[in-house]
Design a protein around this motif. Structure first.
Motif: not given
Length: 268
Positions: A218-224
């Protein structure tokens, strides 16, 4: 006052009189002041005197100033590099200082003032930028900081840790103090329009692995999502979550766990 000069005020005797007083210097601890006073002798010659004064407690500087120095090198060859070095107050998202490291020896030097959390960014065309973080809001050991930096060339498989992306505890909402870091990522993507990247999330080993896996994703997707909203094509972006499966330090200490909780940036 921030970026503007206010109207100068005559502080009165015994410091100011009708003669020229100039070159005011305040010591690093804020307790003493020095200035030069130009006087004329009875023979008509001018003479300069240096005066010392005590700074009243209510007028002393709130924060002390130090400096940060280091050398920028190519990680593979060890050779010094001329690179742009920026010091940013991440709370204000404001550039405090910007210098270039020396082209011959890679050396840089800049002043550093107490009272803020800083990001140090080092970048050079053809290299991955490097981001470092240090909290200087409260300092016990007021010693100069030496921070040497190694830059990695842009190539498939090159990885950089994004040290200045922050989330609230147990959350994947990006904090506003991450803006300076994310803007550097956007700038890198704009300067390298054919590069594709992987943004990966990582956690420490505290808690259930299934939960860590989900949170890191979820954190990686938030950055994307942030990069996509800034205009970076989704075709150039991939997100992955690895939970605690790829530690870069020991999970036996809080310092190690903090290093393991990270967002990485990888060239595909």
């Amino acid at each position: 006052d921030e970026e503007n000069w206010t109207q100068p005020v005559n502080v009165g005797r015994p410091i100011n009189n009708h003669l020229d007083q100039f070159s005011l210097f305040i010591t690093a601890d804020g307790k003493k002041g020095y200035y030069s006073n130009e006087e004329f002798t009875d023979k008509g010659f001018s003479a300069g005197r240096i005066y010392e004064m005590d700074i009243p407690a209510e007028s002393q500087l709130k924060f002390r100033t130090n400096y940060i120095k280091g050398v920028v090198r190519d990680k593979a060859s060890g050779l010094p590099l001329k690179a742009i070095v920026e010091l940013i107050d991440i709370e204000k998202n404001k550039v405090i200082s910007k210098v270039s490291s020396d082209s011959i020896n890679g050396y840089y030097l800049m002043t550093l003032t107490q009272g803020a959390e800083y990001a140090l960014y080092v970048r050079k065309k053809g290299y991955l930028f490097k981001s470092l973080n240090f909290n200087y809001s409260k300092v016990d050991d007021f010693a100069p900081i030496t921070l040497d930096v190694e830059l990695v060339k842009v190539a498939r498989g090159s990885v950089a840790v994004l040290n200045n992306i922050f989330f609230d505890f147990d959350s994947y909402t990006i904090k506003n103090t991450s803006n300076s870091e994310l803007q550097k990522v956007i700038l890198f993507m704009e300067e390298n329009p054919v590069v594709r990247i992987e943004i990966s999330g990582h956690t420490d080993n505290v808690g259930a692995e299934a939960y860590n896996q989900k949170l890191s994703t979820q954190r990686a997707e938030a950055v994307i999502d942030y990069l996509k909203k800034a205009g970076i094509s989704i075709s150039r972006l991939i997100s992955k979550g690895f939970g605690s499966t790829k530690p870069i330090s020991s999970n036996d200490t809080e310092e190690g766990r903090q290093l393991n909780r990270r967002i990485e940036f990888k060239i595909l």
